[in-house]
Design a protein around this motif. Sequence first.
Motif, PDB file in Angstrom:
ATOM      1  N   TRP B 108      -0.454   7.851  47.872  1.00 61.77           N
ATOM      2  CA  TRP B 108      -0.160   7.396  46.521  1.00 61.77           C
ATOM      3  C   TRP B 108       1.307   7.666  46.210  1.00 61.77           C
ATOM      4  O   TRP B 108       1.919   8.573  46.768  1.00 61.77           O
ATOM      5  CB  TRP B 108      -0.999   8.173  45.503  1.00 61.77           C
ATOM      6  N   SER B 109       1.836   6.893  45.231  1.00 61.13           N
ATOM      7  CA  SER B 109       3.191   7.166  44.761  1.00 61.13           C
ATOM      8  C   SER B 109       3.163   8.473  43.983  1.00 61.13           C
ATOM      9  O   SER B 109       2.111   8.912  43.502  1.00 61.13           O
ATOM     10  CB  SER B 109       3.682   6.045  43.854  1.00 61.13           C
ATOM     11  N   LYS B 110       4.346   9.083  43.842  1.00 61.09           N
ATOM     12  CA  LYS B 110       4.443  10.346  43.111  1.00 61.09           C
ATOM     13  C   LYS B 110       3.949  10.168  41.667  1.00 61.09           C
ATOM     14  O   LYS B 110       3.223  11.012  41.139  1.00 61.09           O
ATOM     15  CB  LYS B 110       5.901  10.814  43.118  1.00 61.09           C
ATOM     16  N   GLU B 111       4.316   9.020  41.054  1.00 62.43           N
ATOM     17  CA  GLU B 111       3.937   8.768  39.661  1.00 62.43           C
ATOM     18  C   GLU B 111       2.416   8.716  39.525  1.00 62.43           C
ATOM     19  O   GLU B 111       1.826   9.349  38.645  1.00 62.43           O
ATOM     20  CB  GLU B 111       4.533   7.439  39.161  1.00 62.43           C
ATOM     21  N   LYS B 112       1.804   7.957  40.424  1.00 59.59           N
ATOM     22  CA  LYS B 112       0.353   7.790  40.353  1.00 59.59           C
ATOM     23  C   LYS B 112      -0.350   9.141  40.565  1.00 59.59           C
ATOM     24  O   LYS B 112      -1.271   9.499  39.822  1.00 59.59           O
ATOM     25  CB  LYS B 112      -0.101   6.784  41.414  1.00 59.59           C
ATOM     26  N   ALA B 113       0.126   9.909  41.556  1.00 59.46           N
ATOM     27  CA  ALA B 113      -0.514  11.188  41.868  1.00 59.46           C
ATOM     28  C   ALA B 113      -0.353  12.169  40.711  1.00 59.46           C
ATOM     29  O   ALA B 113      -1.283  12.908  40.364  1.00 59.46           O
ATOM     30  CB  ALA B 113       0.076  11.776  43.150  1.00 59.46           C
ATOM     31  N   GLN B 114       0.829  12.167  40.077  1.00 54.97           N
ATOM     32  CA  GLN B 114       1.050  13.100  38.980  1.00 54.97           C
ATOM     33  C   GLN B 114       0.270  12.703  37.736  1.00 54.97           C
ATOM     34  O   GLN B 114      -0.215  13.560  36.996  1.00 54.97           O
ATOM     35  CB  GLN B 114       2.544  13.205  38.673  1.00 54.97           C
ATOM     36  N   LYS B 115       0.138  11.382  37.534  1.00 56.29           N
ATOM     37  CA  LYS B 115      -0.648  10.902  36.396  1.00 56.29           C
ATOM     38  C   LYS B 115      -2.094  11.368  36.551  1.00 56.29           C
ATOM     39  O   LYS B 115      -2.709  11.879  35.612  1.00 56.29           O
ATOM     40  CB  LYS B 115      -0.572   9.370  36.342  1.00 56.29           C
ATOM     41  N   LYS B 116      -2.590  11.205  37.768  1.00 57.91           N
ATOM     42  CA  LYS B 116      -3.954  11.652  38.070  1.00 57.91           C
ATOM     43  C   LYS B 116      -4.081  13.159  37.850  1.00 57.91           C
ATOM     44  O   LYS B 116      -5.064  13.643  37.280  1.00 57.91           O
ATOM     45  CB  LYS B 116      -4.280  11.300  39.523  1.00 57.91           C
ATOM     46  N   ALA B 117      -3.072  13.911  38.307  1.00 54.46           N
ATOM     47  CA  ALA B 117      -3.098  15.371  38.172  1.00 54.46           C
ATOM     48  C   ALA B 117      -3.154  15.782  36.709  1.00 54.46           C
ATOM     49  O   ALA B 117      -3.921  16.675  36.332  1.00 54.46           O
ATOM     50  CB  ALA B 117      -1.883  15.988  38.867  1.00 54.46           C
ATOM     51  N   VAL B 118      -2.370  15.088  35.871  1.00 55.78           N
ATOM     52  CA  VAL B 118      -2.349  15.414  34.441  1.00 55.78           C
ATOM     53  C   VAL B 118      -3.718  15.118  33.815  1.00 55.78           C
ATOM     54  O   VAL B 118      -4.255  15.926  33.053  1.00 55.78           O
ATOM     55  CB  VAL B 118      -1.221  14.639  33.726  1.00 55.78           C
ATOM     56  N   GLU B 119      -4.292  13.977  34.187  1.00 59.60           N
ATOM     57  CA  GLU B 119      -5.635  13.637  33.697  1.00 59.60           C
ATOM     58  C   GLU B 119      -6.646  14.723  34.051  1.00 59.60           C
ATOM     59  O   GLU B 119      -7.457  15.152  33.229  1.00 59.60           O
ATOM     60  CB  GLU B 119      -6.131  12.341  34.365  1.00 59.60           C
ATOM     61  N   LEU B 120      -6.577  15.161  35.307  1.00 56.28           N
ATOM     62  CA  LEU B 120      -7.542  16.166  35.776  1.00 56.28           C
ATOM     63  C   LEU B 120      -7.335  17.499  35.070  1.00 56.28           C
ATOM     64  O   LEU B 120      -8.296  18.193  34.753  1.00 56.28           O
ATOM     65  CB  LEU B 120      -7.438  16.335  37.294  1.00 56.28           C
ATOM     66  N   LEU B 121      -6.076  17.839  34.839  1.00 51.69           N
ATOM     67  CA  LEU B 121      -5.802  19.098  34.132  1.00 51.69           C
ATOM     68  C   LEU B 121      -6.373  19.048  32.717  1.00 51.69           C
ATOM     69  O   LEU B 121      -6.864  20.048  32.196  1.00 51.69           O
ATOM     70  CB  LEU B 121      -4.299  19.381  34.090  1.00 51.69           C
ATOM     71  N   GLU B 122      -6.316  17.859  32.097  1.00 52.73           N
ATOM     72  CA  GLU B 122      -6.931  17.722  30.778  1.00 52.73           C
ATOM     73  C   GLU B 122      -8.436  17.880  30.881  1.00 52.73           C
ATOM     74  O   GLU B 122      -9.066  18.533  30.058  1.00 52.73           O
ATOM     75  CB  GLU B 122      -6.555  16.370  30.162  1.00 52.73           C
ATOM     76  N   ARG B 123      -8.976  17.310  31.942  1.00 56.93           N
ATOM     77  CA  ARG B 123     -10.426  17.376  32.120  1.00 56.93           C
ATOM     78  C   ARG B 123     -10.906  18.817  32.318  1.00 56.93           C
ATOM     79  O   ARG B 123     -11.969  19.191  31.844  1.00 56.93           O
ATOM     80  CB  ARG B 123     -10.780  16.520  33.328  1.00 56.93           C
ATOM     81  N   VAL B 124     -10.100  19.636  33.033  1.00 49.94           N
ATOM     82  CA  VAL B 124     -10.526  21.032  33.225  1.00 49.94           C
ATOM     83  C   VAL B 124      -9.968  21.938  32.124  1.00 49.94           C
ATOM     84  O   VAL B 124     -10.130  23.156  32.178  1.00 49.94           O
ATOM     85  CB  VAL B 124     -10.151  21.587  34.626  1.00 49.94           C
ATOM     86  N   GLY B 125      -9.284  21.324  31.138  1.00 49.29           N
ATOM     87  CA  GLY B 125      -8.932  22.062  29.933  1.00 49.29           C
ATOM     88  C   GLY B 125      -7.656  22.886  29.962  1.00 49.29           C
ATOM     89  O   GLY B 125      -7.471  23.750  29.117  1.00 49.29           O
ATOM     90  N   ILE B 126      -6.756  22.632  30.940  1.00 49.24           N
ATOM     91  CA  ILE B 126      -5.504  23.393  30.932  1.00 49.24           C
ATOM     92  C   ILE B 126      -4.285  22.500  31.181  1.00 49.24           C
ATOM     93  O   ILE B 126      -3.487  22.751  32.090  1.00 49.24           O
ATOM     94  CB  ILE B 126      -5.506  24.554  31.970  1.00 49.24           C
TER      95      ILE B 126
END
Lengths: 218, 240
Positions: B108-126
């Motif tokens: 994945w591109s850096k942008e796509k991977a980081q966007k996903k990471a931010v989404e997941l961090l929201e999902r786990v609450g931090i």
Amino acid sequence: MFDAVADNITFLLGGFGVTLQLSFFALTGGIALGALVGLGRISKNKWVYQPITLYVNFIRNLPLLLVIFWFYFVMPIIAGRPLNPFLSAVIAFIIFEATYFGEIFRAGYQSISKDLSAAAYSTGMTYAQTARYILVPIAFRRMLPSLITQSIVTFQDTSLAFVIGLQEFVRRTSIVDNLEVRSIQLYGFVAVVFFIFCFIGSKISRHFEEKGRKTGLL
Amino acid sequence: MIEIKNVSKRFGDFKVLSDINETVERGQTMVICGPSGSGKSTLLRCVNGLEPYQEGEIIVDGVSLSDPKTNLYKLRENIGMVFQRFELYPHMTVLQNISLAPMKVRKWSKEKAQKKAVELLERVGIPEKAQSYPANLSGGQQQRVAIARSLAMEPNYMMFDEPTSALDPEMIKEVLDVMINLAKEGMTMLCVTHEMGFAREVADEIIFMDFGRIVERGTYEEFFNNPQSERAKEFLKQIL
């Protein structure tokens, strides 16, 4: 009082330039090869582990001076043409220092828990990716103080290249001394220059040691 | 679907796993419990090829791990794993920890991977911890990052190896909540855990292991209210 040094300062510092160049190539090559040698030393594949272990044990039990000599005289036979002293010294140093750096990296890799690499594998990363992004960077950071200490030793050892006629710092000093016969002053100057560089290096090493302890990486 | 057929594993003369048979359907949550040294963790590690086994066969989505042609790296892309001691990469920020594998493995591109990471961090609450290093997080936060790191690969299966046993009691809930949500969203999960509250809420099946064997299996109610073996009765008495 420092006339012999002052009169020949360009010639002497030119020699120090060669010392710095030799150190630079010996260290970058030695550390890069050492990172791979360290991986080989923890490999479960005996076709990797055994030859690399043999190489490490063999070279580490030889005096550096011998390795430098041996390379200088043997390489022309293997390569089919004479090598210049600088290139010959660079190769000899890389091959010699990589065994020492390799053992430092091995200790660094072994300090990383098996589960950490398992975690990397469990995300689908290959061995090469795990080594490149996880094992090598962590080992490098953890071992930075030892790596700097070994780098200082390497820097000091480059003066041994004078035996194959390389005009590095010590060699040039001895050339000047043959003309001027002011040994104490000239070699005293060499000692001061080496001391300053190595002292700064050991301070840097100390700095990273404390930094590493603070960030919890050590 | 994960099929485990007659699997045995030995360390020298010691049989860590003997004759394990188990099937996990997509969408199911299976809880594995048992005393330490009973082979629970080893079983998980066999399922994603981190440990070899000598007999039997494990088949994940029709692909056999016994087949020497099977690409274990490829297989692991679809099986996330969470460890007891989190095992975050200490030299990387939380964001880098999560986005590394999607970038390097999925390309994945850096942008796509980081966007996903931010989404997941929201999902786990931090979400606020994206730029922190693991050493600056609490155990519970680290484990939630570890879960996010596994989820970033969008796996079909998630395995948990005692994810809460290294945590202080007040942090256990925050990790279990994330796991419970995952199970309810339909993730297929294999969890080695002694958290019986978690098991009651989401486990479709509980298996109890002892000395490398599956001694007992059943739903939470069956296992809890009517354990058959002496070993399981004793075990339940100890953890409750």
